[in-house]
Design an enzyme around this catalytic site. Sequence first.
Site, PDB file in Angstrom:
ATOM      1  N   ASN A 136      -3.643   6.103  -0.240  1.00 25.94           N
ATOM      2  CA  ASN A 136      -3.011   6.259   1.076  1.00 25.94           C
ATOM      3  C   ASN A 136      -2.215   7.553   1.201  1.00 25.94           C
ATOM      4  O   ASN A 136      -1.998   8.038   2.313  1.00 25.94           O
ATOM      5  CB  ASN A 136      -2.136   5.049   1.397  1.00 25.94           C
ATOM      6  CG  ASN A 136      -2.981   3.861   1.812  1.00 25.94           C
ATOM      7  OD1 ASN A 136      -4.038   4.024   2.407  1.00 25.94           O
ATOM      8  ND2 ASN A 136      -2.526   2.669   1.482  1.00 25.94           N
ATOM      9  N   GLU A 171      -5.717  -0.118  -7.154  1.00 30.35           N
ATOM     10  CA  GLU A 171      -4.678   0.743  -7.732  1.00 30.35           C
ATOM     11  C   GLU A 171      -3.661  -0.107  -8.485  1.00 30.35           C
ATOM     12  O   GLU A 171      -3.178  -1.109  -7.954  1.00 30.35           O
ATOM     13  CB  GLU A 171      -3.946   1.516  -6.628  1.00 30.35           C
ATOM     14  CG  GLU A 171      -4.741   2.643  -6.032  1.00 30.35           C
ATOM     15  CD  GLU A 171      -3.953   3.393  -4.966  1.00 30.35           C
ATOM     16  OE1 GLU A 171      -4.010   4.628  -4.952  1.00 30.35           O
ATOM     17  OE2 GLU A 171      -3.288   2.748  -4.126  1.00 30.35           O
ATOM     18  N   SER A 187       0.811  -1.213   0.000  1.00 28.73           N
ATOM     19  CA  SER A 187       0.000   0.000   0.000  1.00 28.73           C
ATOM     20  C   SER A 187       0.844   1.263   0.000  1.00 28.73           C
ATOM     21  O   SER A 187       0.301   2.367   0.023  1.00 28.73           O
ATOM     22  CB  SER A 187      -0.919   0.006   1.227  1.00 28.73           C
ATOM     23  OG  SER A 187      -0.177  -0.202   2.409  1.00 28.73           O
ATOM     24  N   HIS A 207      -2.709  -3.000  -5.944  1.00 31.09           N
ATOM     25  CA  HIS A 207      -3.090  -2.667  -4.572  1.00 31.09           C
ATOM     26  C   HIS A 207      -4.606  -2.733  -4.396  1.00 31.09           C
ATOM     27  O   HIS A 207      -5.336  -1.827  -4.783  1.00 31.09           O
ATOM     28  CB  HIS A 207      -2.575  -1.262  -4.214  1.00 31.09           C
ATOM     29  CG  HIS A 207      -2.965  -0.835  -2.837  1.00 31.09           C
ATOM     30  ND1 HIS A 207      -3.271   0.477  -2.524  1.00 31.09           N
ATOM     31  CD2 HIS A 207      -3.136  -1.541  -1.688  1.00 31.09           C
ATOM     32  CE1 HIS A 207      -3.591   0.547  -1.246  1.00 31.09           C
ATOM     33  NE2 HIS A 207      -3.531  -0.657  -0.723  1.00 31.09           N
TER      34      HIS A 207
END
Length: 293
Positions: free
Chosen positions: A192, A154, A121, A142
Site C-alpha cells: 500500500n 505481508e 493495511s 496483512h
Amino acid sequence: MGIEIKTVGVIGAGQMGSGIAHVCSLGGLNVRLHDLSEDRINAGLATINGNMARQLSKGAISDADRQGALDRIKPARTYDDLSTCDLVIEAATENEEVKRKIFTNLCPSLRSDAMVATNTSSISITRLAAATDRPEKFIGIHFMNPVPLMQLVELIRGIATDDPTYESAKEFIAKLGKTSTVSEDFPAFIVNRILLPMINEAIYTLYEGVGSVEAIDTAMRLGANHPMGPLQLADFIGLDTCLSIMQVLYEGLADSKYRPCPLLVKYVEAGWLGRKTKRGFYDYRGEHPVPTR
C-alpha cells in the site's frame, strides 16, 4: 519454538474477515468467526459458502473440500468463544481506535500462549501491540483482497514481536499455500506504500481534469498492462479504506506528496465508497457500471 496453529479466530466477518476464514478452513484449520452481531456472522458465512460454490463450479476445489471447510467454521458470538484459539486475527475496519478497543477487550479471554494478529493495511503494528497484554506475541498478517485469489501476505513485526511468533506466522501462511513477504513497521508497509499513492495520483488526474474516469482506467489497463484501472480498483478496495491509508501515510511520514486528493475526501463525505455502496467513481446500480464523472 512457536506454537502450532490449529484453530484460528477471525474478528470481523466482512470482506476481509470472511476471506481469511475461507482460506484458513480450506487449509484444514478450525475457524471461529466473530462479529458484532449474529446477522453479520451469518452474512459472512453466506459469503464464504457462495465463494466456495464458485470455486467448486470452476473445478478449483472438490465438493468434499468445500463441505469439510464449511464444517470447520463455527460462529463465535463472544470473545470467550475464541478462548481455544491458537491465533486470533483482527480484520475490523481500518480505524486505529476501533482496533485498539478490540484488542483490549479480547486479550482477557485468550490463553496466555495464544498469538494475536492484525490484518491492518497501514497502521503501526507496534502501536496496536501496545493495546494488548502480549506485544511479543503480536504480529501484522496483512492478507490481500480478495483473500482466496491473492497469493501474497505481508508479515510485519512490531518492535516487541519475538522470533517464535514470527516463525509461527510464517509457517501458518505457508500452510495456507500462500507466499509471505516481510515488511518493516512503516506506514502502509510495502504494497500500500506503493499502490495507494498511485491510486491517489489517479484521483488527482481526474480532479484536475487531465482525463475522465474511463480515459484514466483505460490508459492504465492498456498502457501499463494493469489488470484493473486505478479508479476501478479504488472502488473495489473501498474509497473510505483508500482515504484511511492515505491519511496514515500523510500523517505518519509528514510528506505533502501523500496528501489525500480533495476529490477522494468529497466522495467519502458523500458516502460514495465504491462497490459496497453501489456508487464511487462508477455507478453500479444498473446492469453495467457507469462512470460518475
